[in-house]
Design a protein around this motif. Structure first.
Motif, PDB file in Angstrom:
ATOM      1  N   HIS A  77       0.667  -1.177  -0.327  1.00 47.86           N
ATOM      2  CA  HIS A  77       0.069   0.124   0.360  1.00 47.86           C
ATOM      3  C   HIS A  77       1.142   1.570   0.075  1.00 47.86           C
ATOM      4  O   HIS A  77       0.284   2.288  -0.307  1.00 47.86           O
ATOM      5  CB  HIS A  77      -1.078  -0.011   1.072  1.00 47.86           C
ATOM      6  N   GLU A  80       1.841   1.915  -3.957  1.00 48.27           N
ATOM      7  CA  GLU A  80       0.744   2.768  -4.591  1.00 48.27           C
ATOM      8  C   GLU A  80       0.721   3.799  -3.859  1.00 48.27           C
ATOM      9  O   GLU A  80       0.472   4.449  -4.785  1.00 48.27           O
ATOM     10  CB  GLU A  80      -0.699   1.820  -3.570  1.00 48.27           C
ATOM     11  N   LYS A  81       0.619   4.822  -2.774  1.00 50.48           N
ATOM     12  CA  LYS A  81       0.216   5.374  -2.166  1.00 50.48           C
ATOM     13  C   LYS A  81       1.530   5.976  -2.556  1.00 50.48           C
ATOM     14  O   LYS A  81       1.613   7.625  -3.372  1.00 50.48           O
ATOM     15  CB  LYS A  81       0.590   5.908  -0.603  1.00 50.48           C
ATOM     16  N   GLY A  83       2.895   6.030  -6.390  1.00 49.06           N
ATOM     17  CA  GLY A  83       3.046   6.153  -7.476  1.00 49.06           C
ATOM     18  C   GLY A  83       3.614   4.984  -8.101  1.00 49.06           C
ATOM     19  O   GLY A  83       3.075   5.430  -9.209  1.00 49.06           O
ATOM     20  N   ILE A  85       2.632   1.450  -8.183  1.00 47.21           N
ATOM     21  CA  ILE A  85       1.354   0.570  -8.526  1.00 47.21           C
ATOM     22  C   ILE A  85       0.168   1.245  -8.965  1.00 47.21           C
ATOM     23  O   ILE A  85      -0.179   2.092  -7.449  1.00 47.21           O
ATOM     24  CB  ILE A  85       1.756  -0.337  -7.837  1.00 47.21           C
ATOM     25  N   GLN A  86      -0.443   0.090  -9.110  1.00 46.25           N
ATOM     26  CA  GLN A  86      -1.830   0.749  -8.667  1.00 46.25           C
ATOM     27  C   GLN A  86      -2.802  -0.404  -8.202  1.00 46.25           C
ATOM     28  O   GLN A  86      -2.223  -1.607  -8.434  1.00 46.25           O
ATOM     29  CB  GLN A  86      -2.971   0.882 -10.187  1.00 46.25           C
ATOM     30  N   SER A  89     -10.087  -2.054  -5.823  1.00 45.49           N
ATOM     31  CA  SER A  89     -10.157  -2.288  -4.512  1.00 45.49           C
ATOM     32  C   SER A  89     -11.396  -3.135  -4.387  1.00 45.49           C
ATOM     33  O   SER A  89     -12.163  -3.786  -5.176  1.00 45.49           O
ATOM     34  CB  SER A  89     -11.041  -1.261  -3.666  1.00 45.49           C
ATOM     35  N   ILE A  95      -2.924  -6.236  -8.846  1.00 46.30           N
ATOM     36  CA  ILE A  95      -2.110  -4.835  -8.232  1.00 46.30           C
ATOM     37  C   ILE A  95      -1.436  -4.901 -10.100  1.00 46.30           C
ATOM     38  O   ILE A  95      -1.370  -5.541 -11.008  1.00 46.30           O
ATOM     39  CB  ILE A  95      -0.532  -5.604  -7.897  1.00 46.30           C
ATOM     40  N   THR A  96      -1.472  -3.947 -10.208  1.00 47.24           N
ATOM     41  CA  THR A  96      -0.919  -3.248 -11.760  1.00 47.24           C
ATOM     42  C   THR A  96       0.084  -2.015 -11.957  1.00 47.24           C
ATOM     43  O   THR A  96      -0.136  -1.023 -10.840  1.00 47.24           O
ATOM     44  CB  THR A  96      -1.977  -2.653 -12.857  1.00 47.24           C
ATOM     45  N   VAL A  98       3.301   0.928 -12.235  1.00 50.41           N
ATOM     46  CA  VAL A  98       2.868   2.395 -12.945  1.00 50.41           C
ATOM     47  C   VAL A  98       4.363   2.577 -13.362  1.00 50.41           C
ATOM     48  O   VAL A  98       3.584   3.068 -14.547  1.00 50.41           O
ATOM     49  CB  VAL A  98       2.098   3.084 -12.177  1.00 50.41           C
TER      50      VAL A  98
END
Length: 101
Positions: A77, A80-81, A83, A85-86, A89, A95-96, A98
């Motif tokens: 996470h 993700e924050k 930037g 991975i994305q 919910s 997981i993608t 980035v």
């Protein structure tokens, strides 16, 4: 007497370095640098997806990184924050990556 932005920034940093870091984190458009462990987690995610064609579960990530599931969850996470991975919910293996680096 008008205070310049640089003077304001210097004053905030002097009064509260933690507040200055939070402000910088929130307004930084580019993903910030990674810690060693975050870089390891990102490399694991890339390798796992490359090898298996899907994202790992938290259990798989925890086992591979040698941490608890909670620690793996937090690492992912944070990525993700920042930037890197994305995630979707409430979706398993969502997981993608980035950044293409």
């Amino acid at each position: 007497m008008s205070e310049s932005i640089q003077e304001r920034a210097d004053r905030i940093i002097a009064v509260s370095p933690a507040l200055a870091r939070e402000i910088a984190r929130r307004f930084n458009a580019e993903p910030s640098g990674l810690t060693k462990r975050q870089a390891e987690a990102l490399a694991f995610l890339k390798g796992f997806q490359s090898e298996h064609g899907v994202a790992p579960t938290y259990s798989e990530a925890a086992e591979a990184l040698g941490v608890s599931k909670t620690a793996a969850f937090n690492m992912i996470h944070r990525l993700e924050k920042r930037g890197h991975i994305q995630m979707l919910s409430h979706q398993c293996r969502s997981i993608t990556l980035v950044d293409a680096a």
